[in-house]
Design a protein around this motif. Structure first.
Motif, PDB file in Angstrom:
ATOM      1  N   ILE A  16       0.989  -1.568   0.079  1.00 32.57           N
ATOM      2  CA  ILE A  16       0.051   0.069  -0.025  1.00 32.57           C
ATOM      3  C   ILE A  16       0.573   1.633  -0.154  1.00 32.57           C
ATOM      4  O   ILE A  16       1.070   1.181   0.901  1.00 32.57           O
ATOM      5  CB  ILE A  16      -0.395  -0.256   1.458  1.00 32.57           C
ATOM      6  CG1 ILE A  16      -1.485  -1.530   1.109  1.00 32.57           C
ATOM      7  CG2 ILE A  16      -2.184   1.118   1.005  1.00 32.57           C
ATOM      8  CD1 ILE A  16      -2.159  -1.785   2.445  1.00 32.57           C
ATOM      9  N   ASP A  18       1.362   5.087  -2.519  1.00 29.79           N
ATOM     10  CA  ASP A  18       0.961   6.625  -3.160  1.00 29.79           C
ATOM     11  C   ASP A  18       1.666   6.080  -4.113  1.00 29.79           C
ATOM     12  O   ASP A  18       1.465   7.621  -5.178  1.00 29.79           O
ATOM     13  CB  ASP A  18       0.145   6.851  -2.033  1.00 29.79           C
ATOM     14  CG  ASP A  18       1.192   8.510  -2.005  1.00 29.79           C
ATOM     15  OD1 ASP A  18       1.635   7.353  -1.653  1.00 29.79           O
ATOM     16  OD2 ASP A  18       0.850   9.730  -1.157  1.00 29.79           O
ATOM     17  N   ALA A  39      -1.682  -7.797  -4.309  1.00 32.24           N
ATOM     18  CA  ALA A  39      -1.742  -6.421  -5.313  1.00 32.24           C
ATOM     19  C   ALA A  39      -0.425  -4.999  -4.291  1.00 32.24           C
ATOM     20  O   ALA A  39      -0.144  -5.338  -3.801  1.00 32.24           O
ATOM     21  CB  ALA A  39      -2.616  -6.013  -5.631  1.00 32.24           C
ATOM     22  N   VAL A  41      -1.723  -1.400  -3.780  1.00 32.32           N
ATOM     23  CA  VAL A  41      -3.242  -0.625  -3.705  1.00 32.32           C
ATOM     24  C   VAL A  41      -2.345   1.136  -4.124  1.00 32.32           C
ATOM     25  O   VAL A  41      -1.022   1.773  -2.927  1.00 32.32           O
ATOM     26  CB  VAL A  41      -4.219  -0.671  -3.219  1.00 32.32           C
ATOM     27  CG1 VAL A  41      -5.008  -1.934  -3.901  1.00 32.32           C
ATOM     28  CG2 VAL A  41      -4.532  -1.344  -2.457  1.00 32.32           C
ATOM     29  N   ASP A  42      -2.824   2.552  -3.610  1.00 29.83           N
ATOM     30  CA  ASP A  42      -2.225   4.039  -4.003  1.00 29.83           C
ATOM     31  C   ASP A  42      -3.458   4.080  -2.212  1.00 29.83           C
ATOM     32  O   ASP A  42      -3.128   4.985  -1.938  1.00 29.83           O
ATOM     33  CB  ASP A  42      -2.283   4.455  -4.681  1.00 29.83           C
ATOM     34  CG  ASP A  42      -4.247   4.937  -5.788  1.00 29.83           C
ATOM     35  OD1 ASP A  42      -4.411   4.154  -5.385  1.00 29.83           O
ATOM     36  OD2 ASP A  42      -3.246   5.631  -6.334  1.00 29.83           O
ATOM     37  N   SER A  43      -4.209   3.189  -1.905  1.00 28.64           N
ATOM     38  CA  SER A  43      -5.215   3.980  -1.458  1.00 28.64           C
ATOM     39  C   SER A  43      -5.451   3.352   0.290  1.00 28.64           C
ATOM     40  O   SER A  43      -5.996   1.688  -0.370  1.00 28.64           O
ATOM     41  CB  SER A  43      -6.716   5.034  -2.257  1.00 28.64           C
ATOM     42  OG  SER A  43      -7.864   4.042  -2.199  1.00 28.64           O
ATOM     43  N   GLU A  45      -9.084   2.788   0.834  1.00 25.62           N
ATOM     44  CA  GLU A  45      -9.939   2.133   0.641  1.00 25.62           C
ATOM     45  C   GLU A  45      -9.366   0.908  -0.353  1.00 25.62           C
ATOM     46  O   GLU A  45     -10.634  -0.086  -0.041  1.00 25.62           O
ATOM     47  CB  GLU A  45     -10.778   3.224  -0.051  1.00 25.62           C
ATOM     48  CG  GLU A  45     -11.384   4.451   0.972  1.00 25.62           C
ATOM     49  CD  GLU A  45     -10.775   5.573   0.903  1.00 25.62           C
ATOM     50  OE1 GLU A  45     -10.674   6.855   1.734  1.00 25.62           O
ATOM     51  OE2 GLU A  45      -9.478   5.139   0.234  1.00 25.62           O
ATOM     52  N   ALA A  46      -8.668   1.135  -1.031  1.00 25.99           N
ATOM     53  CA  ALA A  46      -8.409  -0.290  -1.797  1.00 25.99           C
ATOM     54  C   ALA A  46      -7.945  -1.242  -1.559  1.00 25.99           C
ATOM     55  O   ALA A  46      -7.894  -2.727  -1.369  1.00 25.99           O
ATOM     56  CB  ALA A  46      -7.529   0.161  -3.442  1.00 25.99           C
ATOM     57  N   ALA A  47      -7.077  -1.074  -0.207  1.00 25.58           N
ATOM     58  CA  ALA A  47      -6.348  -2.033   0.942  1.00 25.58           C
ATOM     59  C   ALA A  47      -7.298  -3.090   1.769  1.00 25.58           C
ATOM     60  O   ALA A  47      -8.050  -3.989   1.475  1.00 25.58           O
ATOM     61  CB  ALA A  47      -5.941  -1.173   2.139  1.00 25.58           C
ATOM     62  N   ALA A  49     -10.677  -3.072   1.236  1.00 27.13           N
ATOM     63  CA  ALA A  49     -11.796  -3.820   0.123  1.00 27.13           C
ATOM     64  C   ALA A  49     -10.730  -5.059  -0.305  1.00 27.13           C
ATOM     65  O   ALA A  49     -11.282  -6.252  -0.601  1.00 27.13           O
ATOM     66  CB  ALA A  49     -11.946  -2.932  -1.168  1.00 27.13           C
ATOM     67  N   LEU A  50      -9.421  -5.511  -0.254  1.00 30.28           N
ATOM     68  CA  LEU A  50      -8.601  -6.372  -1.271  1.00 30.28           C
ATOM     69  C   LEU A  50      -8.552  -6.666   0.410  1.00 30.28           C
ATOM     70  O   LEU A  50      -8.510  -8.599   0.375  1.00 30.28           O
ATOM     71  CB  LEU A  50      -6.978  -6.468  -1.148  1.00 30.28           C
ATOM     72  CG  LEU A  50      -7.326  -6.070  -2.305  1.00 30.28           C
ATOM     73  CD1 LEU A  50      -5.941  -5.185  -3.241  1.00 30.28           C
ATOM     74  CD2 LEU A  50      -7.150  -7.095  -3.748  1.00 30.28           C
ATOM     75  N   GLY A  67      -6.679   8.863  -1.675  1.00 34.99           N
ATOM     76  CA  GLY A  67      -7.741   9.032  -1.125  1.00 34.99           C
ATOM     77  C   GLY A  67      -8.327   9.572   0.647  1.00 34.99           C
ATOM     78  O   GLY A  67      -7.939  10.258   1.129  1.00 34.99           O
TER      79      GLY A  67
END
Length: 145
Positions: A16, A18, A39, A41-43, A45-47, A49-50, A67
């Motif tokens: 994680i 950005d 994965a 991710v840069d946010s 929220e995405a983290a 979700a995963l 985010g």
């Protein structure tokens, strides 16, 4: 070769970060070291979700994210789910021991990142004191035997 041994109990990671170049370098380093990077991710929220759908062993987490969700919030959620957290940031915050097992200062070398994850593994999987790594602060609390 720098990346010789495969990790044993920390295998599935989420990066994680950005900064896309840092994220790419971290992912490449970790994959070449035998880790399964689920994965990058840069946010927050995405983290999150995963984290809801993937089995993860550890996060490699920057505190400054895209985010609305902060790195601290992500770290707390991961900790509550039993996911080991390695902070990788410009300066380790004072409350890092409350949200992570270790904190690696940026900038860092590829070998320091791999060594930091091995230290995380020693603490979280083997209940052992980690080896010293340049730029790494650990927050190891041995469990009672």
């Amino acid at each position: 070769m720098l990346f010789a041994s495969r990790p044993s109990c920390i295998k599935r990671l989420l990066v994680i970060e950005d900064d896309p170049l840092v994220a790419f370098d971290n992912e490449r380093t970790l994959k070449h070291s035998g880790y399964d990077v689920v994965a990058s991710v840069d946010s927050g929220e995405a983290a999150v979700a995963l984290m809801a759908v993937e089995q993860l062993d550890a996060l490699v987490l920057d505190l400054g994210l895209a985010g609305d969700m902060t790195g601290r919030e992500v770290a707390r959620l991961a900790r509550d789910r039993g996911i080991a957290v390695l902070l990788v940031t410009g300066q380790c915050p004072e409350d890092a021991a409350d949200i992570a097992l270790a904190c690696l200062n940026k900038p860092h070398s590829a070998s320091a990142l791999v060594a930091a994850l091995k230290a995380l593994e020693a603490m979280s999987c083997k209940n052992e004191a980690p080896r010293k790594v340049s730029g790494l602060t650990t927050y190891w609390r041995p469990e009672a035997a």
